[in-house]
Design an enzyme around this catalytic site. Sequence first.
Site, PDB file in Angstrom:
ATOM      1  N   ASP A 128       0.864  -1.177   0.000  1.00  0.00           N
ATOM      2  CA  ASP A 128       0.000   0.000   0.000  1.00  0.00           C
ATOM      3  C   ASP A 128       0.902   1.229   0.000  1.00  0.00           C
ATOM      4  O   ASP A 128       1.838   1.321   0.813  1.00  0.00           O
ATOM      5  CB  ASP A 128      -0.892   0.020   1.245  1.00  0.00           C
ATOM      6  N   ASP A 147     -13.354  -5.678  -2.525  1.00  0.00           N
ATOM      7  CA  ASP A 147     -13.230  -5.621  -1.069  1.00  0.00           C
ATOM      8  C   ASP A 147     -14.614  -5.890  -0.502  1.00  0.00           C
ATOM      9  O   ASP A 147     -15.493  -5.023  -0.547  1.00  0.00           O
ATOM     10  CB  ASP A 147     -12.749  -4.250  -0.608  1.00  0.00           C
TER      11      ASP A 147
END
Length: 251
Positions: free
Chosen positions: A11, A130
Site C-alpha cells: 500500500d 473488497d
Amino acid sequence: MVAKRIIPCLDVKEGRTVKGVHFVELRDVGDAVELGQHYARSGADELVYLDISATQEGRNTFTRLVERIADGINIPFTVGGGISSLDDAARLLDAGADKISINSAAIADPTLIDRIASRYGSQFLVLAIDARCGEDGVWRATTHGGRRPSNKELFSWAREGQDRGAGEILFTSMNHDGTRNGYPCETFAALADALSIPIIASGGAGSVQDIADVLTRGRADAALAASIFHFGEISVAELKNQLRQLDINVR
C-alpha cells in the site's frame, strides 16, 4: 496443476509503503521501490502496489513512482487505487505497469471493465473486490477502501466482472484484512466454483498455514500478503520452501 503464486502487496501513500488494519492506523514500512526490489530478489512471483493517496498530487506522485518501479523491478507488477477512467489506466500502463486493478470505479460504472478489457485485453485487468460479510451471511462488495457498502453481492459481482472481461479477481475479505487470523477459505472455494478466471486471495494472512489453507482448501490461485513480509516475520523464499514441504506447488 498450475503453480500457485505468492504476491506481496504494498500500500503506497505519497510514495512510501504503509500498512494498517482495515486500511487505517497506517505505519510507514519503507521505500516502495526498494521494498519491491527486495521482494523480487526473495522470490516473489508478482507485486501489487495500491495507491491509497487521497489527493491529485498524490496520484501524480504515484505515476512517477510506477515509472521508477518499472525501471527497477524485473517481475510483473499490478497497480491500483483511484483508477476511474480509461485515461487513468492508460497513464499507469504507459508508465510501465504490467496490469491495473480497478475497484470502486468499476462498481460505480461496470462498463469501465468492458472498456479497459476491450482496449488492452483481459490479461491487463484485475477486478479487485473488497467485500464484507454481514450478519445475514451475505458478502457485499464495498467501496472507498472498505468504508462504504454497495449493492453488489460478491459472487454475482465477480461473475459479472469475469463476463465483462476482467482477467483476474483480487478478493479481499474486509472482515479479515489486517487481523492475521486467516482467510475465509470456504468463501474462496465457493468463488473458485463460480469462476473460470484466477482468484487472488487477500486479507488475513498471519502464518504459513493460513496461506497454505487458502491455496488448498480455498483453491485460490495466488496468495497476497503484506504484514508478514513487511515486518520481517518470514521471507518470500522461506514461505515458498515451507509450502513446498506441505506439497503445495509454488513457482
